[in-house]
Design an enzyme around this catalytic site. Structure first.
Site, PDB file in Angstrom:
ATOM      1  N   HIS A 187       0.822  -1.207   0.000  1.00  0.00           N
ATOM      2  CA  HIS A 187       0.000   0.000   0.000  1.00  0.00           C
ATOM      3  C   HIS A 187       0.854   1.254   0.000  1.00  0.00           C
ATOM      4  O   HIS A 187       0.573   2.226  -0.688  1.00  0.00           O
ATOM      5  CB  HIS A 187      -0.907   0.002   1.234  1.00  0.00           C
ATOM      6  CG  HIS A 187      -1.934  -1.076   1.185  1.00  0.00           C
ATOM      7  ND1 HIS A 187      -2.196  -1.896   2.239  1.00  0.00           N
ATOM      8  CD2 HIS A 187      -2.753  -1.464   0.187  1.00  0.00           C
ATOM      9  CE1 HIS A 187      -3.148  -2.749   1.893  1.00  0.00           C
ATOM     10  NE2 HIS A 187      -3.503  -2.509   0.658  1.00  0.00           N
ATOM     11  N   ARG A 213      17.076  -8.845  -9.953  1.00  0.00           N
ATOM     12  CA  ARG A 213      17.463  -9.532  -8.708  1.00  0.00           C
ATOM     13  C   ARG A 213      16.236 -10.304  -8.188  1.00  0.00           C
ATOM     14  O   ARG A 213      15.511  -9.819  -7.318  1.00  0.00           O
ATOM     15  CB  ARG A 213      17.911  -8.513  -7.662  1.00  0.00           C
ATOM     16  CG  ARG A 213      19.226  -7.827  -7.966  1.00  0.00           C
ATOM     17  CD  ARG A 213      19.601  -6.892  -6.811  1.00  0.00           C
ATOM     18  NE  ARG A 213      20.993  -6.517  -6.843  1.00  0.00           N
ATOM     19  CZ  ARG A 213      21.450  -5.332  -7.265  1.00  0.00           C
ATOM     20  NH1 ARG A 213      20.610  -4.418  -7.690  1.00  0.00           N
ATOM     21  NH2 ARG A 213      22.745  -5.055  -7.245  1.00  0.00           N
ATOM     22  N   ARG A 269      18.436 -13.068 -13.158  1.00  0.00           N
ATOM     23  CA  ARG A 269      19.443 -13.761 -12.358  1.00  0.00           C
ATOM     24  C   ARG A 269      18.719 -14.712 -11.407  1.00  0.00           C
ATOM     25  O   ARG A 269      17.766 -14.298 -10.738  1.00  0.00           O
ATOM     26  CB  ARG A 269      20.268 -12.754 -11.559  1.00  0.00           C
ATOM     27  CG  ARG A 269      21.271 -13.450 -10.659  1.00  0.00           C
ATOM     28  CD  ARG A 269      22.148 -12.485  -9.933  1.00  0.00           C
ATOM     29  NE  ARG A 269      21.425 -11.807  -8.868  1.00  0.00           N
ATOM     30  CZ  ARG A 269      21.969 -10.874  -8.095  1.00  0.00           C
ATOM     31  NH1 ARG A 269      23.207 -10.487  -8.311  1.00  0.00           N
ATOM     32  NH2 ARG A 269      21.273 -10.300  -7.141  1.00  0.00           N
ATOM     33  N   GLU A 320      31.765 -12.432 -10.094  1.00  0.00           N
ATOM     34  CA  GLU A 320      31.792 -11.639  -8.861  1.00  0.00           C
ATOM     35  C   GLU A 320      32.617 -12.305  -7.767  1.00  0.00           C
ATOM     36  O   GLU A 320      32.678 -11.831  -6.642  1.00  0.00           O
ATOM     37  CB  GLU A 320      30.366 -11.366  -8.363  1.00  0.00           C
ATOM     38  CG  GLU A 320      29.475 -12.577  -8.248  1.00  0.00           C
ATOM     39  CD  GLU A 320      28.043 -12.233  -7.846  1.00  0.00           C
ATOM     40  OE1 GLU A 320      27.759 -11.104  -7.441  1.00  0.00           O
ATOM     41  OE2 GLU A 320      27.196 -13.144  -7.930  1.00  0.00           O
ATOM     42  N   ASP A 323      30.104  -7.580  -5.223  1.00  0.00           N
ATOM     43  CA  ASP A 323      30.710  -8.711  -4.527  1.00  0.00           C
ATOM     44  C   ASP A 323      32.179  -8.870  -4.883  1.00  0.00           C
ATOM     45  O   ASP A 323      32.980  -9.250  -4.033  1.00  0.00           O
ATOM     46  CB  ASP A 323      29.949 -10.003  -4.849  1.00  0.00           C
ATOM     47  CG  ASP A 323      28.726 -10.147  -3.962  1.00  0.00           C
ATOM     48  OD1 ASP A 323      28.881 -10.001  -2.738  1.00  0.00           O
ATOM     49  OD2 ASP A 323      27.622 -10.379  -4.487  1.00  0.00           O
ATOM     50  N   ARG A 349      30.829  -6.032   2.556  1.00  0.00           N
ATOM     51  CA  ARG A 349      30.163  -4.889   1.924  1.00  0.00           C
ATOM     52  C   ARG A 349      29.084  -4.282   2.812  1.00  0.00           C
ATOM     53  O   ARG A 349      28.562  -3.211   2.519  1.00  0.00           O
ATOM     54  CB  ARG A 349      29.577  -5.296   0.552  1.00  0.00           C
ATOM     55  CG  ARG A 349      28.496  -6.341   0.637  1.00  0.00           C
ATOM     56  CD  ARG A 349      28.169  -6.918  -0.737  1.00  0.00           C
ATOM     57  NE  ARG A 349      26.997  -6.308  -1.340  1.00  0.00           N
ATOM     58  CZ  ARG A 349      26.408  -6.776  -2.435  1.00  0.00           C
ATOM     59  NH1 ARG A 349      26.903  -7.833  -3.061  1.00  0.00           N
ATOM     60  NH2 ARG A 349      25.354  -6.190  -2.925  1.00  0.00           N
ATOM     61  N   CYS A 351      27.353  -4.898 -13.912  1.00  0.00           N
ATOM     62  CA  CYS A 351      26.096  -4.483 -13.283  1.00  0.00           C
ATOM     63  C   CYS A 351      26.249  -4.080 -11.816  1.00  0.00           C
ATOM     64  O   CYS A 351      25.263  -3.916 -11.113  1.00  0.00           O
ATOM     65  CB  CYS A 351      25.035  -5.574 -13.420  1.00  0.00           C
ATOM     66  SG  CYS A 351      25.503  -7.130 -12.634  1.00  0.00           S
TER      67      CYS A 351
HETATM   68  C1  PEP Z   1      27.151  -7.493  -7.563  1.00  0.00           C
HETATM   69  O1  PEP Z   1      27.557  -8.288  -6.711  1.00  0.00           O
HETATM   70  O2  PEP Z   1      27.857  -6.623  -8.103  1.00  0.00           O
HETATM   71  C2  PEP Z   1      25.754  -7.513  -8.007  1.00  0.00           C
HETATM   72  C3  PEP Z   1      25.341  -6.760  -8.997  1.00  0.00           C
HETATM   73  O3  PEP Z   1      24.899  -8.298  -7.341  1.00  0.00           O
HETATM   74  P1  PEP Z   1      24.296  -7.976  -5.900  1.00  0.00           P
HETATM   75  O4  PEP Z   1      24.591  -6.549  -5.558  1.00  0.00           O
HETATM   76  O5  PEP Z   1      22.857  -8.273  -6.008  1.00  0.00           O
HETATM   77  O6  PEP Z   1      25.039  -8.949  -5.036  1.00  0.00           O
HETATM   78 MG    MG Z   2      26.498 -10.045  -6.128  1.00  0.00          MG
END
Ligand code: PEP
Ligand code: MG
Length: 585
Positions: A191, A298, A334, A433, A457, A467, A504
């Site tokens: 909502h 994602r 993905r 990654e 990653d 991270r 990405c």
């Molecule tokens: C990444 O790891 O750069 C990525 C795009 O995937 P996520 O941020 O979803 O881990």
């Molecule tokens: Mg990732």
């Protein structure tokens, strides 16, 4: 200062004091009613329902003219429920048989309906549980008066913070004062999201625990583009976001013209800009901002925004929605990347000691083959409706890639046997990654149709920096020479083997970093949709030779600090008007 990350559902940046809305439901105590008064209680209940229907009719009309058809539909649904004899008739029966007050009977009846909805196998009903609670509160308010929600106390501009917002709460706000919403729970279709988009104000949902941390009056920043929420920001952070606010306004002005222009350098090199999304419906935003498809869907967010797993059909609908909205542009799905920061450890019998190095992502898929195969079926079914690519996350060894591909082939065979439409030739790629995948890129290149470099990653695993840990945040940088070198190696290996490669991670959305990546040889970048016009503008400002020079110079430094200082300097020279407060400006 504390920073949180949630799901961005309505774009824009808001900076304002926060107003915490408590959504605790206070139970109505049981009150016995004398025999002689029972009919009066039944009449009271009937009148309260009628009065609530009157309120809902007015809200429905108001939402139709001032909000959106989606918002109006919520109140239409509430009216239907309240008119349904199977919902309201048992209230009178309970008053008479159990000799209880009208408000107690209303509470008990709605609790039973909510429980019934909660236990339905059809997810549509489960999402309506909050509507039932909202209706219950409305009718009880008619009977015993307002238990103050607090919104009336709102004096000046505010960002509303709540565990979740009910339609009644959202519609009761004085709209001239609300600057944004942030909620603990919710997803794209909650909502809060619907109302925020209808009101055109920024909102971030699914910010777990935020309403317990922030106190009324704390300054809050919410960024409806990135999903970032900052509680009690320091003056520098406020300035940074104010800059971005100005920046967003300026760029939005030029957006209409940029949207249809290609991301081509002055000397004619074209870069493909794609969008990263968490939900199918966001694909519309990608195209709105001028993107040419989804570079990273994602899919794990489907699990993160509900209790229990989404069914094959629910997943199929979500993926198909993206494919339909993409209108012929490719959608890269993905497979679910659950684990570590993207699931509660509650899914595991015993929480892991080191979840980022544990059973996350593709490893979790292998642990749960049925869950994985269900998703593969849903993705393949969606591939019958338009160009879909499939991508496996966190691949670290060729063995893992082969195993994932094998499972995909098995599912394809099942679908073929069952005569279910899908694209048997869909492209199969992997995220790069994990450093082992980057180092062995040429071996992987023989076995995939494409690479997508995930720097979010890759940085954490290359530099051994969590991270999500703010204590080591200053060590986390995509400008580290080791990371740059790995990206270069992957691009080189991919080119040698003729495998398309894109990137990405978040760094692709930063202006000078994106030029550096183009200088390294990347020609496809996938970013948060709202970053697309920024990148277009940056790319259209330079020559390819400039990008290559930038990459060459950055490659001569051995420390991250030198690279960052150099990129910052370049950003100031190249795009003083586009400064966005990110690492590169
Ligand atoms: C990444 O790891 O750069 C990525 C795009 O995937 P996520 O941020 O979803 O881990
Ligand atoms: Mg990732």
């Amino acid at each position: 200062m504390q920073e949180f990350k949630g799901i961005p559902v309505s774009p824009g940046i808001a900076i304002a004091p926060c107003f915490v809305l408590d959504d605790e439901r206070e139970p109505v105590p049981m009150r016995a009613v004398a025999e002689a008064d029972l009919e009066r209680e039944v009449t009271r209940a009937g009148e309260a329902i009628e009065a609530s229907l009157g309120e809902l009719a007015a809200l429905h009309e108001q939402a139709k003219t001032e909000l959106s058809s989606d918002a109006a539909a919520i109140f239409a649904f509430h009216q239907t429920m309240l008119r349904d004899p199977s919902v309201v008739k048992p209230i009178g029966a309970m008053i008479r048989e159990e000799r209880v007050s009208a408000e107690y009977a209303v509470q008990e009846r709605f609790s039973a309906v909510a429980e019934m909805f909660q236990n339905m196998s059809d997810a549509t009903f489960r999402t309506k549980v909050d509507d039932v609670w909202d209706l219950e509160k409305r009718v009880i308010r008619q009977l015993i008066g307002e238990h103050a929600t607090g919104v009336e106390r709102l004096e000046g501009d505010a960002i509303i913070l709540a565990p979740d917002l009910t339609p009644t709460q959202a519609s009761a706000f004085d709209r001239t004062k609300i600057r944004g919403f942030a909620t603990d729970t919710g997803g794209q279709t909650s909502h809060t999201a619907i109302f925020a988009r209808a009101l055109g104000i920024p909102a971030v949902v699914g910010v777990s625990g935020i309403s317990r941390v922030a106190r009324e009056g704390d300054t809050l920043i919410i960024d409806g583009d990135s999903g970032i929420v900052v509680v009690n920001p320091d003056p520098e952070t406020i300035e940074r976001f104010k800059d971005r606010q100005r920046d967003v306004r300026a760029i939005e002005k030029g957006l209409t013209t940029l949207r249809d222009e290609p991301a081509t350098t002055r000397d004619g090199t074209t870069v493909t800009l794609l969008g990263n999304v968490e939900f199918g419906a966001e694909t519309e935003r990608v195209l709105h901002y001028g993107g040419e498809g989804v570079g990273l869907f994602r899919t794990e967010y489907l699990w993160l925004t509900r209790d229990g797993d989404p069914t094959e059909d629910e997943q199929y609908e979500e993926y198909k929605c993206a494919v339909d909205l993409a209108g012929g542009f490719p959608v890269t799905l993905r497979t679910f990347d659950l684990g570590a920061d993207k699931t509660t450890q509650a899914r595991f019998a015993r929480p892991e000691r080191n979840p980022f190095l544990g059973a996350r992502s593709i490893r979790y898929c292998f642990e749960h083959p049925e869950m994985f195969k269900t998703q593969l079926r849903a993705i393949l079914r969606a591939s019958a409706h338009g160009p879909v690519k499939i991508m496996f996350p966190l691949i670290g060894s060729v063995g893992e890639l082969r195993k994932a591909r094998l499972m995909l082939n098995e599912v394809m065979e099942d679908l073929a046997d069952e005569g279910i439409a899908h694209d048997p030739k869909l492209e199969v790629g992997m995220m790069v990654e994990v450093p082992s995948a980057a180092i062995m890129a040429s071996a992987f290149a023989r076995e995939v149709d494409f690479f997508s470099i995930g720097t979010n990653d890759l940085v954490q695993y290359t530099l051994a920096v969590d991270r999500t840990n703010e204590r080591v945040a200053d060590l986390y940088s995509a400008a580290h020479p080791a990371v740059i070198r790995l990206i270069k190696d992957v691009v080189r290996a991919a080119k040698r083997r003729g495998v398309p490669v894109s990137l990405c991670g978040e760094t692709a959305g930063e202006l000078v970093q994106s030029l550096l990546l183009i200088g390294i040889g990347l020609r496809t970048l996938s970013v948060t949709p709202s970053r697309i016009p920024y990148l277009k503008k940056a790319i259209r400002t330079v020559d390819l030779a400039h990008c290559e020079r930038l990459a060459r110079t950055a490659g001569t430094f051995d420390s991250e600090q030198q690279v960052t200082a150099y990129l910052r300097d370049q950003a100031r020279r190249l795009f003083p008007e586009l400064l966005d407060g990110r690492t590169d400006g």
